[in-house]
Design a protein around this motif. Structure first.
Motif, PDB file in Angstrom:
ATOM      1  N   HIS A 132      48.021  31.830  38.850  1.00  0.00           N
ATOM      2  CA  HIS A 132      48.743  32.245  37.643  1.00  0.00           C
ATOM      3  C   HIS A 132      47.856  33.040  36.679  1.00  0.00           C
ATOM      4  O   HIS A 132      48.339  33.561  35.677  1.00  0.00           O
ATOM      5  N   ILE A 133      46.560  33.152  36.964  1.00  0.00           N
ATOM      6  CA  ILE A 133      45.648  33.942  36.131  1.00  0.00           C
ATOM      7  C   ILE A 133      45.590  35.365  36.692  1.00  0.00           C
ATOM      8  O   ILE A 133      45.706  35.577  37.899  1.00  0.00           O
ATOM      9  N   SER A 134      45.412  36.360  35.838  1.00  0.00           N
ATOM     10  CA  SER A 134      45.345  37.753  36.277  1.00  0.00           C
ATOM     11  C   SER A 134      43.986  38.370  35.937  1.00  0.00           C
ATOM     12  O   SER A 134      43.368  38.022  34.932  1.00  0.00           O
ATOM     13  N   ILE A 135      43.533  39.285  36.795  1.00  0.00           N
ATOM     14  CA  ILE A 135      42.323  40.062  36.521  1.00  0.00           C
ATOM     15  C   ILE A 135      42.684  41.137  35.494  1.00  0.00           C
ATOM     16  O   ILE A 135      43.631  41.890  35.679  1.00  0.00           O
ATOM     17  N   LEU A 168      24.601  50.631  38.304  1.00  0.00           N
ATOM     18  CA  LEU A 168      23.471  49.830  38.763  1.00  0.00           C
ATOM     19  C   LEU A 168      23.248  49.916  40.270  1.00  0.00           C
ATOM     20  O   LEU A 168      22.111  49.846  40.736  1.00  0.00           O
ATOM     21  N   HIS A 169      24.342  50.069  41.028  1.00  0.00           N
ATOM     22  CA  HIS A 169      24.206  50.015  42.491  1.00  0.00           C
ATOM     23  C   HIS A 169      24.529  51.335  43.183  1.00  0.00           C
ATOM     24  O   HIS A 169      24.371  51.424  44.404  1.00  0.00           O
ATOM     25  N   ASP A 170      24.987  52.338  42.433  1.00  0.00           N
ATOM     26  CA  ASP A 170      25.270  53.651  43.004  1.00  0.00           C
ATOM     27  C   ASP A 170      26.114  53.540  44.279  1.00  0.00           C
ATOM     28  O   ASP A 170      25.806  54.128  45.320  1.00  0.00           O
ATOM     29  N   SER A 171      27.186  52.748  44.186  1.00  0.00           N
ATOM     30  CA  SER A 171      28.012  52.483  45.371  1.00  0.00           C
ATOM     31  C   SER A 171      28.934  53.652  45.686  1.00  0.00           C
ATOM     32  O   SER A 171      29.331  54.420  44.808  1.00  0.00           O
ATOM     33  N   GLU A 172      29.293  53.756  46.958  1.00  0.00           N
ATOM     34  CA  GLU A 172      30.277  54.746  47.406  1.00  0.00           C
ATOM     35  C   GLU A 172      31.638  54.098  47.632  1.00  0.00           C
ATOM     36  O   GLU A 172      32.672  54.761  47.561  1.00  0.00           O
ATOM     37  N   VAL A 173      31.643  52.811  47.965  1.00  0.00           N
ATOM     38  CA  VAL A 173      32.872  52.040  48.145  1.00  0.00           C
ATOM     39  C   VAL A 173      32.733  50.763  47.335  1.00  0.00           C
ATOM     40  O   VAL A 173      31.704  50.082  47.416  1.00  0.00           O
ATOM     41  N   ALA A 174      33.780  50.441  46.536  1.00  0.00           N
ATOM     42  CA  ALA A 174      33.732  49.247  45.686  1.00  0.00           C
ATOM     43  C   ALA A 174      35.016  48.442  45.862  1.00  0.00           C
ATOM     44  O   ALA A 174      36.121  48.973  45.733  1.00  0.00           O
ATOM     45  N   LEU A 175      34.866  47.144  46.152  1.00  0.00           N
ATOM     46  CA  LEU A 175      36.003  46.241  46.316  1.00  0.00           C
ATOM     47  C   LEU A 175      35.958  45.169  45.233  1.00  0.00           C
ATOM     48  O   LEU A 175      34.912  44.544  45.011  1.00  0.00           O
ATOM     49  N   PHE A 176      37.092  44.947  44.571  1.00  0.00           N
ATOM     50  CA  PHE A 176      37.229  43.811  43.651  1.00  0.00           C
ATOM     51  C   PHE A 176      38.253  42.880  44.297  1.00  0.00           C
ATOM     52  O   PHE A 176      39.449  43.161  44.306  1.00  0.00           O
ATOM     53  N   ILE A 191      38.176  52.276  42.646  1.00  0.00           N
ATOM     54  CA  ILE A 191      37.910  50.888  43.049  1.00  0.00           C
ATOM     55  C   ILE A 191      39.107  50.373  43.841  1.00  0.00           C
ATOM     56  O   ILE A 191      40.259  50.602  43.472  1.00  0.00           O
ATOM     57  N   THR A 192      38.849  49.666  44.926  1.00  0.00           N
ATOM     58  CA  THR A 192      39.925  49.050  45.702  1.00  0.00           C
ATOM     59  C   THR A 192      40.173  47.644  45.177  1.00  0.00           C
ATOM     60  O   THR A 192      39.302  46.775  45.271  1.00  0.00           O
ATOM     61  N   ALA A 193      41.361  47.426  44.586  1.00  0.00           N
ATOM     62  CA  ALA A 193      41.732  46.117  44.051  1.00  0.00           C
ATOM     63  C   ALA A 193      42.415  45.314  45.150  1.00  0.00           C
ATOM     64  O   ALA A 193      43.541  45.619  45.550  1.00  0.00           O
ATOM     65  N   VAL A 194      41.737  44.300  45.640  1.00  0.00           N
ATOM     66  CA  VAL A 194      42.290  43.450  46.697  1.00  0.00           C
ATOM     67  C   VAL A 194      42.920  42.236  46.024  1.00  0.00           C
ATOM     68  O   VAL A 194      42.260  41.237  45.755  1.00  0.00           O
ATOM     69  N   HIS A 195      44.219  42.353  45.726  1.00  0.00           N
ATOM     70  CA  HIS A 195      44.936  41.268  45.047  1.00  0.00           C
ATOM     71  C   HIS A 195      45.322  40.186  46.045  1.00  0.00           C
ATOM     72  O   HIS A 195      45.065  40.292  47.254  1.00  0.00           O
ATOM     73  N   ARG A 196      45.976  39.149  45.562  1.00  0.00           N
ATOM     74  CA  ARG A 196      46.274  37.965  46.378  1.00  0.00           C
ATOM     75  C   ARG A 196      47.054  38.308  47.655  1.00  0.00           C
ATOM     76  O   ARG A 196      46.731  37.839  48.746  1.00  0.00           O
ATOM     77  N   GLY A 197      48.095  39.136  47.517  1.00  0.00           N
ATOM     78  CA  GLY A 197      48.891  39.481  48.684  1.00  0.00           C
ATOM     79  C   GLY A 197      48.109  40.263  49.721  1.00  0.00           C
ATOM     80  O   GLY A 197      48.176  39.987  50.931  1.00  0.00           O
ATOM     81  N   LEU A 198      47.333  41.248  49.256  1.00  0.00           N
ATOM     82  CA  LEU A 198      46.518  42.055  50.169  1.00  0.00           C
ATOM     83  C   LEU A 198      45.416  41.210  50.801  1.00  0.00           C
ATOM     84  O   LEU A 198      45.074  41.383  51.978  1.00  0.00           O
ATOM     85  N   LEU A 199      44.870  40.277  50.026  1.00  0.00           N
ATOM     86  CA  LEU A 199      43.825  39.388  50.546  1.00  0.00           C
ATOM     87  C   LEU A 199      44.373  38.524  51.672  1.00  0.00           C
ATOM     88  O   LEU A 199      43.696  38.284  52.685  1.00  0.00           O
ATOM     89  N   GLU A 200      45.610  38.044  51.528  1.00  0.00           N
ATOM     90  CA  GLU A 200      46.231  37.235  52.575  1.00  0.00           C
ATOM     91  C   GLU A 200      46.367  38.034  53.872  1.00  0.00           C
ATOM     92  O   GLU A 200      46.043  37.552  54.951  1.00  0.00           O
ATOM     93  N   PRO A 246      46.605  37.871  40.916  1.00  0.00           N
ATOM     94  CA  PRO A 246      47.057  39.251  40.684  1.00  0.00           C
ATOM     95  C   PRO A 246      46.133  39.995  39.720  1.00  0.00           C
ATOM     96  O   PRO A 246      45.230  39.422  39.111  1.00  0.00           O
ATOM     97  N   PHE A 247      46.372  41.304  39.575  1.00  0.00           N
ATOM     98  CA  PHE A 247      45.705  42.161  38.600  1.00  0.00           C
ATOM     99  C   PHE A 247      46.753  42.610  37.571  1.00  0.00           C
ATOM    100  O   PHE A 247      47.918  42.835  37.924  1.00  0.00           O
ATOM    101  N   THR A 248      46.350  42.754  36.316  1.00  0.00           N
ATOM    102  CA  THR A 248      47.268  43.299  35.320  1.00  0.00           C
ATOM    103  C   THR A 248      47.515  44.778  35.621  1.00  0.00           C
ATOM    104  O   THR A 248      46.761  45.411  36.368  1.00  0.00           O
ATOM    105  N   ARG A 249      48.578  45.331  35.022  1.00  0.00           N
ATOM    106  CA  ARG A 249      48.897  46.741  35.244  1.00  0.00           C
ATOM    107  C   ARG A 249      47.742  47.648  34.789  1.00  0.00           C
ATOM    108  O   ARG A 249      47.382  48.608  35.461  1.00  0.00           O
TER     109      ARG A 249
END
Length: 343
Positions: free
Chosen positions: A277-280, A295-303, A322-331, A308-311
């Protein structure tokens, strides 16, 4: 076999199957709070697809039974400690919690819910199938054992042997013909019910596209933070990433995992195991963005998050790559689907 509606009326029947809490995840994945043991009233209502008041009313009518199975209310210092542990952000002065056993108890009491009805049907079928086998019987001096396919074997015998035998007897019978016809009808009814029972078991056990993946999210909800990070690291390795390192501790500089993708790109991952029930929020994405790019000079970033994530947070993720991996995608990812950004 006992009809599922009998559970609504008989407490003794309910008490006899309360240990089968695994049935909950077979019907629909039950998400737990970060303590891995409890759910809130709102989460119970969401699981059964009913309103909040329906659960509150049921608790009012059956409080003593539910309390015996793990339902309780936190207030004062115990509530504050639990909020700190679970990450719940709420100003409520009390919090009702259900154990998995109490949720199963609700499933056996809740009338106006298709999910609860499915749990009851599945529960009785599984309970019936798990009765002690084999059963020893004697056939012409030999010992045989009835296995878990006994219903199919009996159905076969009734249809191919017993019913034809009755047909022959009826043709040659005199004064007992009526009684034999009645007995044949009874046997045919038993055969029909056994076929229906077997078909229902096959339907319940078969994979279904509309049924959530049983236990995938429940297992992650039960992990602690380190276990969750290791789980994500395992998924990365599965999908071809190399040099996967779980940072952990207070030295991660805003990053939990670093790695190289299969194509050799620098990858960073932030892992958040929060209650569903908490959102990022957007500030959390902005903080991760700074750590990932500066800090890390990344080319691909996953959160990656179990919530869920807020709009606004999703908008920032889209705008910054950034690729937001929310609950549904994580499943889906945990169940075998590949993340497009890693392909």
């Amino acid at each position: 076999m006992i009809n599922e509606s009998a559970l609504l009326e008989s407490k003794s029947l309910r008490d006899g199957v309360l240990e089968r809490t695994d049935v909950l995840d077979r019907v629909k994945a039950l998400s737990l709070l970060p303590d891995g043991m409890h759910v809130t009233t709102a989460m119970v209502a969401a699981y059964f697809d009913v309103g909040l008041e329906a659960i509150k009313s049921l608790v009012k009518d059956h409080r003593r039974e539910l309390e015996a199975n793990g339902y309780h209310t936190l207030t004062g210092e115990p509530l504050r400690s639990f909020k700190d542990l679970s990450g719940i952000q709420s100003r409520t002065r009390s919090l009702a919690l259900f154990s998995r056993r109490a949720v199963l108890n609700v499933a056996m009491l809740l009338r106006d819910s298709d999910v609860a009805r499915q749990v009851r049907v599945y529960l009785l079928d599984v309970e019936h199938a798990s009765r002690p086998q084999p059963v020893e019987i004697s056939l012409h001096g030999n010992t045989a054992f009835l296995d878990d396919r006994i219903d199919q074997r009996i159905t076969h015998i009734l249809g191919r042997t017993v019913v034809p035998m009755f047909n022959t007897l009826i043709e040659t019978a005199g004064e007992h013909q009526r009684e034999l016809i009645a007995l044949r009808a009874g046997v045919q009814q038993v055969e029909k019910r056994l076929r229906q029972h077997h078909a229902r078991l096959q339907r319940l056990e078969a994979p279904r596209d509309d049924r959530p993946l049983a236990g995938v999210m429940a297992s992650m909800d039960a992990m602690n933070g380190r276990e969750f990070e290791e789980h994500i690291a395992t998924l990365l390795r599965r999908d071809g990433c190399t040099d996967v390192i779980v940072q952990g501790g207070g030295r991660d500089r805003g990053i939990d995992i670093t790695a190289l993708t299969a194509r050799g790109q620098r990858l960073v991952v932030q892992c958040k195991r929060f209650a569903p029930h908490i959102s990022i929020t957007s500030p959390e994405l902005q903080k991760f963005l700074g750590a990932a790019k500066v800090l890390h000079d990344s080319e691909v970033a996953l959160f990656v998050a179990t919530c869920p994530f807020t709009r606004d947070a999703l908008n920032i993720a889209t705008e910054t790559g950034i690729t937001a991996v929310h609950r549904g995608l994580l499943e889906e990812w945990s169940a075998g689907a590949a993340l497009a950004v890693l392909e």
